[in-house]
Design an enzyme around this catalytic site. Sequence first.
Site, short mmCIF file in Angstrom:
data_model
loop_
_atom_site.label_atom_id
_atom_site.label_comp_id
_atom_site.label_asym_id
_atom_site.label_seq_id
_atom_site.Cartn_x
_atom_site.Cartn_y
_atom_site.Cartn_z
N ASP A 189 51.41 37.63 49.93
CA ASP A 189 51.83 37.74 48.58
C ASP A 189 53.24 38.32 49.05
OD1 ASP A 189 51.95 38.33 45.77
OD2 ASP A 189 51.67 39.74 46.44
N GLU A 273 52.34 31.48 48.78
CA GLU A 273 52.98 30.96 47.28
C GLU A 273 54.26 30.73 47.74
OE1 GLU A 273 51.89 32.55 43.11
OE2 GLU A 273 52.63 34.61 44.24
N CYS A 326 41.41 37.29 39.19
CA CYS A 326 40.06 37.79 39.87
C CYS A 326 39.75 36.85 41.07
CB CYS A 326 39.03 38.11 38.50
SG CYS A 326 37.91 39.46 39.65
N CYS A 329 35.26 37.16 40.91
CA CYS A 329 34.65 36.45 39.83
C CYS A 329 35.02 35.17 39.34
CB CYS A 329 34.01 37.48 38.41
SG CYS A 329 35.67 37.48 36.99
N CYS A 345 38.40 44.15 36.99
CA CYS A 345 37.87 42.90 35.80
C CYS A 345 36.98 43.32 35.03
CB CYS A 345 38.04 42.21 36.83
SG CYS A 345 38.15 40.42 35.90
N CYS A 347 34.42 41.55 35.00
CA CYS A 347 33.37 42.16 36.01
C CYS A 347 32.98 42.66 36.68
CB CYS A 347 33.26 41.06 37.12
SG CYS A 347 34.52 41.19 38.85
N ASP A 354 48.68 43.60 44.38
CA ASP A 354 49.31 42.81 45.26
C ASP A 354 47.83 41.45 46.45
OD1 ASP A 354 51.88 43.39 44.42
OD2 ASP A 354 51.77 44.56 45.34
#
Length: 406
Positions: A189, A273, A326, A329, A345, A347, A354
């Site tokens: 990232d 990315e 997330c 999940c 999250c 979940c 990051d």
Amino acid sequence: MTMTHVKRAFKYRFYPTDAQAAELSRTFGCVRKVYNMALQARSEAWTLRRERVNYNATSAMLTGWKRTGELSYLSEVSSVPLQQALRHLQGAFANFWQKRAKYPTFKSRKKSRRSAEYTSSAFRFRDGRLTLAKMDRPLDIVWSRPLPRGAAPSTVTVSQDSAGRWFVSLLCEDRPSMPAPVNTAVGIDAGITSLVTLSTGERITNPRYGRKDRERLARAQRELSRKTEGSANRDKARLKVARVHARIADRHRDFLHKLTTRLVRENQTVVIEDLTVRNMLGNRTLARAIGDASWTEMRSMLEYKAQWYGRDLVTVDRWFPSSKLCSACGVIAARMPLNVRAWECACGARHDRDVNAARNILAAGLAVAACGDGVRPQRSTPGGQSSVKQETSRPQRSRAAAQPRG
Ligand SMILES: [Zn+2]
């Protein structure tokens, strides 16, 4: 999978003796003179007579110039860099005719790059010692990183930068010895608070010398602004600024080299990315962080090193919601402002922003790699032919859209 043959330039600093420095300075001057005279001749022939002058014709002119008393000094330096200058001019005209470049311009004493190019007939490379034509001893080169074993340069370019430092660039055909394949993959990232964050949870920050060097730079710039225009002291101050700039850039590049080599050697697949800098420049704090991080440079190093070491560099689409998703999940959070560094999250998973992003990038990249008919994504060799890799960043792999899986 065929071995890739890539021509790659290896650049090193060297320290010439006084005699070598004088010889090279003389050669740079002759290169510029020959280039400019040939450009003049070609321009005149075209504007006055609508004639195109080719490389062979300028080469014949060069022979003639050397015979005149006024220009006889041209025969005192190695003829190869002069011929190479004429070849470069030919290339510049070819680019102009094919509308890829503007009309060639004259090289100025002050602004143009001081360089000379030697092909294999004009240098000797033996046991790691490089001796140029017209010189009786090898250059004192600082081998800051090893030349690949068995590599033999086909072209050598000597140059001097505006800070007065000497460099030699060796163009070699590179047959890399592949490191053993490994099973690991890593997602990267591009950072805001750190340079990069890895899917392993490791954060890599920019080296700390930054601030100290910036202070040194500010001091040198202040000194420069106080000197009178055109004075010898001003030239000295300008040189000092250029030296600080050069040192900062060198250290940063060295750091990026070590980091990218490590990432590529340790992992079979590296996922990044497709985050264009342009895309992020809207945000001022980001612009600063990205500027410091030299993400573009890092990405280009990852690209050629992956090719070099037989690794896979996979890019995932830049619209992929890596921060909001997330990694436990697969639910996408509604909003994720930039100042949110950690979140939880629904979940129950707690995420560092990051690290979570890096994990998502990795998962998306592996999904892309897996669905290409069961084979690894195509290597980034254009046409499988030998090509000169430069330090520019060019996306080499098609953008892969990744769908988060539920
Ligand atoms: Zn979750």
